[in-house]
Motif scaffolding. Structure first.
Motif, PDB file in Angstrom:
ATOM      1  N   ALA A 187      74.326  63.382   5.555  1.00 29.99           N
ATOM      2  CA  ALA A 187      75.571  64.330   5.153  1.00 29.99           C
ATOM      3  C   ALA A 187      75.203  64.499   3.795  1.00 29.99           C
ATOM      4  N   VAL A 188      74.507  63.718   2.793  1.00 30.02           N
ATOM      5  CA  VAL A 188      74.112  64.087   1.480  1.00 30.02           C
ATOM      6  C   VAL A 188      72.957  65.298   1.478  1.00 30.02           C
ATOM      7  N   ILE A 189      72.035  64.665   2.522  1.00 28.54           N
ATOM      8  CA  ILE A 189      70.801  65.440   2.490  1.00 28.54           C
ATOM      9  C   ILE A 189      71.203  66.945   3.144  1.00 28.54           C
ATOM     10  N   GLU A 190      72.187  66.935   3.781  1.00 27.30           N
ATOM     11  CA  GLU A 190      72.484  68.229   4.348  1.00 27.30           C
ATOM     12  C   GLU A 190      72.956  69.001   3.336  1.00 27.30           C
ATOM     13  N   ARG A 191      73.877  68.362   2.373  1.00 29.41           N
ATOM     14  CA  ARG A 191      74.651  69.251   1.508  1.00 29.41           C
ATOM     15  C   ARG A 191      73.631  69.668   0.367  1.00 29.41           C
ATOM     16  N   ILE A 192      72.725  68.831  -0.069  1.00 29.11           N
ATOM     17  CA  ILE A 192      71.748  69.312  -1.126  1.00 29.11           C
ATOM     18  C   ILE A 192      70.980  70.361  -0.560  1.00 29.11           C
ATOM     19  N   GLU A 193      70.730  70.474   0.701  1.00 27.64           N
ATOM     20  CA  GLU A 193      69.803  71.258   1.472  1.00 27.64           C
ATOM     21  C   GLU A 193      70.580  72.746   1.400  1.00 27.64           C
ATOM     22  N   ARG A 194      72.031  72.819   1.636  1.00 24.61           N
ATOM     23  CA  ARG A 194      72.806  73.784   1.750  1.00 24.61           C
ATOM     24  C   ARG A 194      72.758  74.421   0.568  1.00 24.61           C
ATOM     25  N   ALA A 195      72.665  73.781  -0.744  1.00 18.64           N
ATOM     26  CA  ALA A 195      72.883  74.389  -1.747  1.00 18.64           C
ATOM     27  C   ALA A 195      71.610  74.702  -2.310  1.00 18.64           C
ATOM     28  N   GLY A 196      70.627  74.751  -1.574  1.00 17.42           N
ATOM     29  CA  GLY A 196      69.561  75.538  -1.834  1.00 17.42           C
ATOM     30  C   GLY A 196      68.120  74.459  -2.696  1.00 17.42           C
ATOM     31  N   ALA A 197      68.597  73.315  -2.570  1.00 16.23           N
ATOM     32  CA  ALA A 197      67.495  72.463  -3.053  1.00 16.23           C
ATOM     33  C   ALA A 197      66.863  71.467  -2.072  1.00 16.23           C
ATOM     34  N   ALA A 202      63.997  55.374   1.007  1.00 21.55           N
ATOM     35  CA  ALA A 202      64.500  54.216   1.551  1.00 21.55           C
ATOM     36  C   ALA A 202      64.166  52.933   0.984  1.00 21.55           C
ATOM     37  N   GLY A 203      64.823  52.327   0.215  1.00 25.12           N
ATOM     38  CA  GLY A 203      64.130  50.989  -0.399  1.00 25.12           C
ATOM     39  C   GLY A 203      64.927  49.675   0.546  1.00 25.12           C
ATOM     40  N   GLU A 204      64.365  48.499   0.198  1.00 25.34           N
ATOM     41  CA  GLU A 204      64.994  47.443   0.809  1.00 25.34           C
ATOM     42  C   GLU A 204      66.413  47.413   0.788  1.00 25.34           C
ATOM     43  N   PHE A 205      66.873  47.567  -0.406  1.00 23.55           N
ATOM     44  CA  PHE A 205      68.426  47.159  -0.923  1.00 23.55           C
ATOM     45  C   PHE A 205      69.116  48.644  -0.793  1.00 23.55           C
ATOM     46  N   VAL A 206      68.550  49.774  -1.422  1.00 24.70           N
ATOM     47  CA  VAL A 206      69.259  50.933  -1.590  1.00 24.70           C
ATOM     48  C   VAL A 206      68.484  52.024  -1.112  1.00 24.70           C
ATOM     49  N   THR A 207      69.120  53.148  -0.778  1.00 21.33           N
ATOM     50  CA  THR A 207      68.216  54.597  -0.596  1.00 21.33           C
ATOM     51  C   THR A 207      68.858  55.314  -1.577  1.00 21.33           C
ATOM     52  N   VAL A 208      67.712  55.812  -2.163  1.00 19.76           N
ATOM     53  CA  VAL A 208      67.682  56.925  -3.407  1.00 19.76           C
ATOM     54  C   VAL A 208      67.103  58.155  -2.893  1.00 19.76           C
ATOM     55  N   ILE A 209      68.068  59.023  -3.123  1.00 22.87           N
ATOM     56  CA  ILE A 209      67.751  60.608  -2.611  1.00 22.87           C
ATOM     57  C   ILE A 209      67.736  61.416  -3.880  1.00 22.87           C
ATOM     58  N   GLY A 210      66.513  62.234  -4.174  1.00 24.39           N
ATOM     59  CA  GLY A 210      66.457  63.158  -5.122  1.00 24.39           C
ATOM     60  C   GLY A 210      66.738  64.413  -4.797  1.00 24.39           C
ATOM     61  N   ALA A 211      67.479  65.354  -5.589  1.00 24.50           N
ATOM     62  CA  ALA A 211      67.744  66.603  -5.188  1.00 24.50           C
ATOM     63  C   ALA A 211      66.817  67.166  -6.277  1.00 24.50           C
ATOM     64  N   ILE A 212      66.083  68.140  -5.596  1.00 30.18           N
ATOM     65  CA  ILE A 212      64.889  68.699  -6.382  1.00 30.18           C
ATOM     66  C   ILE A 212      65.143  70.268  -6.631  1.00 30.18           C
ATOM     67  N   LEU A 251      72.526  75.365  -9.566  1.00 29.56           N
ATOM     68  CA  LEU A 251      72.210  74.989  -8.332  1.00 29.56           C
ATOM     69  C   LEU A 251      72.653  73.480  -8.357  1.00 29.56           C
ATOM     70  N   ILE A 252      71.840  72.682  -9.111  1.00 33.47           N
ATOM     71  CA  ILE A 252      71.987  71.435  -9.181  1.00 33.47           C
ATOM     72  C   ILE A 252      73.702  70.786  -9.673  1.00 33.47           C
ATOM     73  N   ALA A 253      74.189  71.446 -10.591  1.00 32.89           N
ATOM     74  CA  ALA A 253      75.449  71.295 -11.172  1.00 32.89           C
ATOM     75  C   ALA A 253      76.299  71.538 -10.001  1.00 32.89           C
ATOM     76  N   ALA A 254      76.163  72.619  -8.928  1.00 29.82           N
ATOM     77  CA  ALA A 254      77.021  73.053  -7.850  1.00 29.82           C
ATOM     78  C   ALA A 254      77.089  71.868  -6.718  1.00 29.82           C
ATOM     79  N   LEU A 255      76.126  71.137  -6.905  1.00 23.61           N
ATOM     80  CA  LEU A 255      76.184  70.013  -5.885  1.00 23.61           C
ATOM     81  C   LEU A 255      77.619  69.163  -5.975  1.00 23.61           C
ATOM     82  N   ASP A 256      77.713  68.591  -7.068  1.00 26.91           N
ATOM     83  CA  ASP A 256      78.835  67.754  -7.371  1.00 26.91           C
ATOM     84  C   ASP A 256      79.227  66.894  -6.337  1.00 26.91           C
ATOM     85  N   ILE A 257      78.217  66.175  -6.241  1.00 23.61           N
ATOM     86  CA  ILE A 257      78.036  64.975  -4.893  1.00 23.61           C
ATOM     87  C   ILE A 257      78.721  63.835  -4.910  1.00 23.61           C
ATOM     88  N   GLU A 258      79.239  63.395  -6.031  1.00 24.55           N
ATOM     89  CA  GLU A 258      79.868  62.171  -6.349  1.00 24.55           C
ATOM     90  C   GLU A 258      80.915  61.650  -5.124  1.00 24.55           C
TER      91      GLU A 258
END
Lengths: 347, 347, 347, 347
Positions: free
Chosen positions: C15-25, C31-41, C47-54
């Motif tokens: 869902a996070v990935i889809e949202r980033i891509e929908r915003a055009g990024a 994917a790490g052992e304990f946590v997954t980190v997603i960069g929005a590029i 565009l980045i500010a519009a994500l408001d993904i928290e």
């Protein structure tokens, strides 16, 4: 998790990795388009803390993923109540601690103790050693006060909460106290935290005047690491720019915020936050509604003549009515004031 | 009251007296052994404020005795409730304001309005103009949002609370709004305060992020001086050193402290203080128990996709249960949520 | 960079990935052992500010990598001086702005202007519209003051710095002002920032009383986005718990810290921070030594009778000596006070 | 000075007077039209402090006229320099204290000591006992570090500054230290203040993270009351809402403000305030220009591998250049760095 600068060199990345591995952790590198992120993996906080990697070349920022405390976290200890002299604090057991700010005399203390007992409070508080900003103000009766508190305990059966300011006072205090209070100014007196942790006596740890919630829990962790996990956290107001309306800014949001991450009970001291008698009741009721596990308040037979903090002491002869008001919120929260006779505990 | 320095000369004392008298006040001199104290007597705040005597030679300190505000003081206006679209706020009338942070679309707003209506809330909130720290974030739909709010008002009968950021928006906003919201960042936008005061529309005045209670009341005084005394004060959290545990430090002590000196109702915004959904309920319950006259909260049908402040929005479909929890404290306080049909008011 | 919770599900990550891509990024998953980190590029802040993904499910934390401002960053604009009426501010050009807090009368203003001119200062300051906490204090002469300032400008050749509090004052002020001052209370008056940005007149942007450095720069970004990049940042002290020693806590560390990330000149106002005459000089000298590009101070022929802020005004007849002291530090820093005749500038 | 409430009764006024007289002070009553003001006259701070009269009925406010400290006030002690191991601190004698944050090894400490000596610094600093927020971080080498410091002292002739955290460490520390450092977290550890005061060894008293200037001086008064007046005050930054730009907010205004009321020398620690290497120099230069009597900074041969606070340590091999920059401001202030061979002192 270490975020490298955009222009970090390969050598700098390699130096960070080497340092992580030298410390005994594993490094997980994720090279992105703009930044490289390195995870340091290990479940030992000591090891991770030892990294102290922010000084390394090319490091933009270190983002901790693990909470820096462990023993006092809800993940680790759950949220079981703490047992004190046969009374439980936490869960549905609401803890009401009351008594004079300072032990001034035998009569004042025993009279107050009787009142506190009569309203069904959980414990009796009273200061023997008083931290005062000015060397010219009354500093407490010291050991003489401890004798009076012992008598009050004998007479009422109430457990005693009293403050320790110095490692050299511990030996005497633990003979009388069921709970050692650590004041706001000593929240980061680390040697005192350790020594108190070694006593096995329960601890009421006040939050420092400008301590973050995380620092407060780290101070609790100091105590817990010495084997003593019977800790009550105590929110007593923080220092902000507001100085006229009340004495300290009661940080009500810290109560649920800390309870979410730590399983330790959180007690609120509305007397010190208010600084004025009229504000104590609304602050106390708010604290209960925010989910606090207890209150610690100051009661005096004659606040006008109190040697310390008179303006924030409740009148002993009006205390029963005050407790009745608070109890209405305690009821709504589905809790009971854990006073009266000790419950049987299998500790 | 002017305290002169110990070594102030007679000429300096005379100069202060002359200045007081020139301003139209009377001077009352009390020459003590160590210091001379001069009282400036007059009951006109304008006159006293005009003195600005701290720069005079020999002056140690100026201690104001009169509160610097008058129209919003309890001494002057008492504590009568404020009437808004036939509903009372204050006294036993608890005010529940709910709705989306921002009007994002017709559907989102009307759906939320229906939910807010169904739980018996007092008013509907929704932002058309949004103050945002960054120019790159969503700034609100503007006038289009006002049209949607007008429709929501028509449909539900709920009074509308919406923010004004600029004097040029007032004309459009007052056509729709029953209450004009003034945000924390505009608490000391004095021209805006005056213009809003001239509209006659009720005002919800948020406290500035680092405003003292006295400054907050002085800003209310700006509005009242223009003839508009239908003011709701709104505590929304202050800025302190604590940044991790929640978004802003909810200053719960300010609620009873301000109510002691001002008769204006005090509303609390736990959404902005919490910043995290889980903390809103305990902060809201605490606010009610502290004596707040109302709450303003953010509700969204789908917080995950909200364009603004999603993490602090309550789920619309769980809002009825949320209100039920809050209502248990409202009941204990002997208040009722002033929703449903407007009461008859002789305003 | 989005850090997911340890127990985030695959659906939540998707869902996070889809949202980033929908915003055009673009999304970069690690994917790490304990946590997954997603960069929005993406290099578009909007565009980045519009994500408001928290608000998304499973998100632990969002760690911004890019600075949220762009036009005012050193990366973007470098650190070229700002030109004002033929004088440069920044680099080696030290800017000294002086004059009365408030224009009280023609005589007071012109006398002060002559003194300011005679010491070789860069610009003349003077308030026409005064933001005052209390509605009962003197609010400035308004348009009448602008006429006086225009005369002072004509007479001395000094550029004028004066404050705007409301969008409706802009039209009149820009006729007189070479620099529009935006006060601390208006730092987040976003509509005013935008309108002032559209004028093309240079801006002195005071830092809000409790604004972070990042918020300050974001407010500058609001101005720059309207096409106006002639901005002087002004540090004037922040609000802390210390209230007795001085008026505001001068945040000296903000001077070099802001200069590291932004190329805009930083001016310091030691008068407001000090609040007491004796403290202005050490605070001013400290500011110069910290790397400030200029000072703005209050000077009055007779501070005892000033209508506003008398205690923090320097005596006009001692101002030359005061400047000489400051100049000793300016010299050490290798700068010159950019007063006197305008330099030729190819702007 | 006690301001009574407007509606205070004659009995309440009489009660206050009686209480003042019972404490041994004299009461001076000034009955005004609106309020009655009672002065409590006596020059014994102990007596006045004991009044604690704010709880009395009818009292509006207590306005202290006397400063609450005496021995550390400029009125009492003047502003004579403090002598440490034959070097003077204060007046024209600028004190430069440098060395590692923490003693990590013999080589690291001796190498750093040589560098510190070579630049002509006044004293060598180095931590043996380290207060750390987390129990999982490096806590210092303890007594082993003291041995290393003793060797560094022998080798370089530089006086040693090292921290004491606990009364039980004092005995060992005073054998090595010329100056006992009391850290920010211990500023109100009153028993430690008293014990350190009894040693006769000079003290560097860091300001607490949220201590007012008055509280800081009261803590110094605790030390002075035990007969030890060789105290250096140390400003090291306070805690505010700003967290991103630097580590702590250096309170530059406190330097001249404290020097106005106290004759004790004020040293600044720019390393802890900056938290980042690049900000230390501008903060240090600003401190000198503000009138500080000295600096205390952290130097390390290899900051990247430091066990504590690496990012804020200066490179040992660049330290001479750093000192040269600072010295340019020291020169302007008409001071000299009091390093090299001890001057002859008749202490």
């Amino acid at each position: 998790m270490i975020v490298m600068k955009g222009d970090a060199t390969e050598q700098q990345v390699a130096a960070v990795i080497e340092r992580i591995e030298r410390a005994g952790a594993r490094a997980h590198v994720s090279a992105g388009e703009f930044v490289t992120v390195i995870g340091a993996i290990g479940d030992d906080r000591e090891l991770i803390a030892a990294l102290d990697i922010e000084g390394e070349g090319g490091v933009e920022r270190v983002v901790p993923i693990l909470k820096p405390y462990k023993l006092v976290s809800k993940d680790f200890r759950g949220d079981a109540p703490v047992e004190i002299a046969g009374r439980l604090v936490g869960g549905d057991n609401f803890c009401l601690i009351a008594g004079p700010c300072t032990v001034e005399s035998r009569a004042q203390t025993l009279d107050t103790a009787d009142v506190v007992k009569s309203v069904g409070a959980t414990m009796l508080r009273g200061g023997a050693f008083k931290p005062r900003s000015s060397p010219y103000t009354f500093q407490g009766l010291g050991r003489e006060a401890l004798t009076i508190l012992a008598e009050a305990r004998e007479r009422t059966g109430l457990p005693i909460v009293t403050e320790v300011m110095d490692v050299r006072q511990i030996e005497d205090v633990v003979e009388v106290a069921d709970v050692i209070q650590l004041g706001a100014r000593n929240m980061q007196n680390f040697d005192l935290l350790k020594e108190v942790g070694r006593t096995g006596t329960a601890v009421l740890l006040k939050r420092g005047m400008s301590a973050t919630c995380e620092e407060w829990l780290l101070s609790a962790e100091y105590i817990a690491r010495e084997g003593n996990e019977r800790i009550l956290l105590c929110e007593r107001g923080i220092r902000t720019f507001e100085t006229g309306a009340y004495r300290s800014t009661l940080d009500i949001g810290a109560v649920p915020a800390v309870k979410q991450v730590s399983g330790l009970p959180v007690i609120v001291d509305p007397s010190h936050a208010a600084g004025k008698r009229d504000l104590i009741l609304p602050m106390a009721m708010a604290s209960v509604a925010a989910g606090a596990d207890g209150l610690i308040v100051e009661v005096h037979p004659s606040p006008e003549t109190a040697l310390c903090d008179g303006p924030q002491a409740l009148y002993a002869d009006k205390f029963a009515a005050w407790v009745a008001d608070v109890k209405r919120i305690v009821d709504v929260m589905g809790k009971v004031i854990a006073g009266g006779e000790p419950v049987a505990v299998n500790a």
